[in-house]
Design a protein around this motif. Structure first.
Motif, PDB file in Angstrom:
ATOM      1  N   GLU A  89      41.751  -7.899  19.311  1.00  0.00           N
ATOM      2  CA  GLU A  89      41.804  -9.278  18.820  1.00  0.00           C
ATOM      3  C   GLU A  89      42.735 -10.121  19.678  1.00  0.00           C
ATOM      4  OE1 GLU A  89      42.507 -11.693  14.612  1.00  0.00           O
ATOM      5  OE2 GLU A  89      43.097  -9.588  14.786  1.00  0.00           O
ATOM      6  N   SER A  90      43.860  -9.541  20.097  1.00  0.00           N
ATOM      7  CA  SER A  90      44.784 -10.257  20.985  1.00  0.00           C
ATOM      8  C   SER A  90      44.167 -10.485  22.356  1.00  0.00           C
ATOM      9  CB  SER A  90      46.094  -9.467  21.123  1.00  0.00           C
ATOM     10  OG  SER A  90      46.748  -9.338  19.884  1.00  0.00           O
ATOM     11  N   LEU A  91      43.506  -9.451  22.886  1.00  0.00           N
ATOM     12  CA  LEU A  91      42.866  -9.576  24.199  1.00  0.00           C
ATOM     13  C   LEU A  91      41.727 -10.588  24.159  1.00  0.00           C
ATOM     14  CD1 LEU A  91      42.757  -5.803  25.205  1.00  0.00           C
ATOM     15  CD2 LEU A  91      44.166  -7.587  26.262  1.00  0.00           C
ATOM     16  N   SER A 132      37.026 -18.435  24.673  1.00  0.00           N
ATOM     17  CA  SER A 132      36.662 -19.704  25.322  1.00  0.00           C
ATOM     18  C   SER A 132      35.161 -19.938  25.270  1.00  0.00           C
ATOM     19  CB  SER A 132      37.129 -19.703  26.781  1.00  0.00           C
ATOM     20  OG  SER A 132      38.530 -19.574  26.879  1.00  0.00           O
ATOM     21  N   CYS A 133      34.391 -18.864  25.387  1.00  0.00           N
ATOM     22  CA  CYS A 133      32.929 -18.969  25.334  1.00  0.00           C
ATOM     23  C   CYS A 133      32.379 -18.619  23.954  1.00  0.00           C
ATOM     24  CB  CYS A 133      32.290 -18.047  26.365  1.00  0.00           C
ATOM     25  SG  CYS A 133      32.559 -18.527  28.084  1.00  0.00           S
ATOM     26  N   HIS A 134      32.979 -17.614  23.325  1.00  0.00           N
ATOM     27  CA  HIS A 134      32.370 -17.047  22.123  1.00  0.00           C
ATOM     28  C   HIS A 134      33.047 -17.453  20.822  1.00  0.00           C
ATOM     29  CE1 HIS A 134      29.785 -14.550  24.625  1.00  0.00           C
ATOM     30  NE2 HIS A 134      30.844 -14.148  25.306  1.00  0.00           N
ATOM     31  N   ASP A 135      34.107 -18.234  20.906  1.00  0.00           N
ATOM     32  CA  ASP A 135      34.793 -18.719  19.703  1.00  0.00           C
ATOM     33  C   ASP A 135      35.239 -17.545  18.817  1.00  0.00           C
ATOM     34  OD1 ASP A 135      34.469 -21.440  20.434  1.00  0.00           O
ATOM     35  OD2 ASP A 135      32.403 -21.373  19.720  1.00  0.00           O
ATOM     36  N   ALA A 136      35.080 -17.689  17.517  1.00  0.00           N
ATOM     37  CA  ALA A 136      35.577 -16.686  16.578  1.00  0.00           C
ATOM     38  C   ALA A 136      34.656 -15.475  16.554  1.00  0.00           C
ATOM     39  CB  ALA A 136      35.694 -17.289  15.184  1.00  0.00           C
ATOM     40  N   ALA A 137      35.203 -14.323  16.881  1.00  0.00           N
ATOM     41  CA  ALA A 137      34.387 -13.116  16.992  1.00  0.00           C
ATOM     42  C   ALA A 137      33.766 -12.708  15.669  1.00  0.00           C
ATOM     43  CB  ALA A 137      35.231 -11.966  17.544  1.00  0.00           C
ATOM     44  N   ASP A 138      34.448 -12.975  14.556  1.00  0.00           N
ATOM     45  CA  ASP A 138      33.894 -12.554  13.274  1.00  0.00           C
ATOM     46  C   ASP A 138      32.618 -13.306  12.916  1.00  0.00           C
ATOM     47  OD1 ASP A 138      35.209 -14.958  12.864  1.00  0.00           O
ATOM     48  OD2 ASP A 138      35.986 -14.411  10.898  1.00  0.00           O
ATOM     49  N   VAL A 139      32.354 -14.377  13.662  1.00  0.00           N
ATOM     50  CA  VAL A 139      31.114 -15.141  13.471  1.00  0.00           C
ATOM     51  C   VAL A 139      30.121 -14.829  14.585  1.00  0.00           C
ATOM     52  CG1 VAL A 139      30.083 -17.432  13.312  1.00  0.00           C
ATOM     53  CG2 VAL A 139      32.310 -16.985  12.248  1.00  0.00           C
ATOM     54  N   THR A 140      30.560 -15.002  15.828  1.00  0.00           N
ATOM     55  CA  THR A 140      29.631 -14.898  16.956  1.00  0.00           C
ATOM     56  C   THR A 140      29.288 -13.463  17.339  1.00  0.00           C
ATOM     57  OG1 THR A 140      31.443 -14.986  18.576  1.00  0.00           O
ATOM     58  CG2 THR A 140      30.450 -17.086  17.913  1.00  0.00           C
ATOM     59  N   VAL A 180      34.909  -5.823  19.162  1.00  0.00           N
ATOM     60  CA  VAL A 180      33.555  -6.379  19.063  1.00  0.00           C
ATOM     61  C   VAL A 180      32.706  -5.538  18.123  1.00  0.00           C
ATOM     62  CG1 VAL A 180      31.428  -6.852  20.340  1.00  0.00           C
ATOM     63  CG2 VAL A 180      33.639  -7.480  21.335  1.00  0.00           C
ATOM     64  N   ALA A 181      32.762  -4.218  18.270  1.00  0.00           N
ATOM     65  CA  ALA A 181      31.954  -3.340  17.418  1.00  0.00           C
ATOM     66  C   ALA A 181      32.352  -3.477  15.949  1.00  0.00           C
ATOM     67  CB  ALA A 181      32.100  -1.887  17.872  1.00  0.00           C
TER      68      ALA A 181
END
Length: 261
Positions: A62-64, A78-86, A138-139
């Motif tokens: 999450e930090s990375l 920067s490209c994918h915004d919030a990972a829990d959504v995208t 991501v997983a």
């Protein structure tokens, strides 16, 4: 007893490695997640996000995710915004063929390609904490999502290569993946119960390793176990096998980061 008649005796000189044998499970039953074969203690450890040691890598990931890197000084966010959504559901759809290169990508290769194509950063090596952390993060966003990969079109030859590898006998022990994980899932081997051999929990924290590891590290360990050639992590051989395992595990929920014995 002839090896061709009974798989367990097919270990021949190493038949003594097998523990108490359980009945062979029905060949037409659904493929089950790795957690189906786990002890109650391991299940509890995996389910507890505070106790699950794999969550340490998720936290680092999450930090990375938010850290700018490379010549472009861009972060994943920067490209994918919030990972829990995208990123929700992404891990359930990988491996997948990259439209630009035509190559088969798993999550690790997708992350590294994003780094080199879009961030101007160097690719990360397999089993480094950074790549494991990003992959686990991501997983983890797909936990509970059902595996659903595509095997048609450009993915078809990769799938067929993986299917062939799954059923081909290899190594000095002359065993295929299917002989353990299809014909004998549920039986005992040393102190372990043989699973269906699905990859939906990886990256996983393995107690034997005392660290998080990738699915390809586990595949290399399987190759070593039957005294066969170990391919490099990220190799076409293991990528195609990963795709076959994912299709075979269709509708199995993502468990990453899992805990394994």
């Amino acid at each position: 007893m002839q090896c061709s008649r009974f798989l367990v005796s097919g270990f021949c000189g190493v038949a003594g490695l097998m523990g108490v044998l359980l009945p062979v499970l029905a060949a037409d039953r659904p493929v089950r997640p790795g957690s189906f074969y786990m002890s109650k203690n391991l299940l509890a450890l995996q389910a507890d996000d505070i106790a699950n040691p794999g969550m340490l890598w998720v936290s680092d990931g999450e930090s990375l995710w938010r850290q700018p890197v490379g010549r472009a000084q861009k972060s994943c966010a920067s490209c994918h915004d919030a990972a829990d959504v995208t990123m929700k559901g992404v891990a359930a759809r990988y491996p997948a063929v990259d439209a630009e290169s035509g190559e088969l990508f798993n999550l690790e290769k997708r992350i590294n390609t994003c780094r080199t194509r879009h961030q101007g950063a160097a690719a990360l090596a397999y089993e480094t904490d950074e790549l494991l952390a990003l992959t686990a993060y991501v997983a983890h966003q797909s936990r509970g999502e059902r595996v659903k990969v595509h095997i048609d079109g450009p993915a078809a030859p990769f799938y067929e290569a993986g299917r062939k590898r799954f059923y081909t006998r290899v190594g000095q022990l002359n065993l295929s993946c299917a002989q353990c994980h299809e014909a004998n899932a549920g039986r005992r081997l040393r102190g372990d119960t043989i699973s269906d051999g699905v990859g939906s929990g990886w990256p996983a924290y393995r107690l034997e390793w005392q660290t998080l590891g990738s699915l390809h590290r586990r595949l290399r360990a399987c190759s070593l176990g039957v005294r066969a050639r170990q391919f490099d992590s990220g190799s076409p051989e293991y990528l195609s096998l990963e795709l076959y395992l994912a299709k075979r595990a269709e509708d199995v929920p993502v468990e990453a980061p899992a805990v394994r014995r």
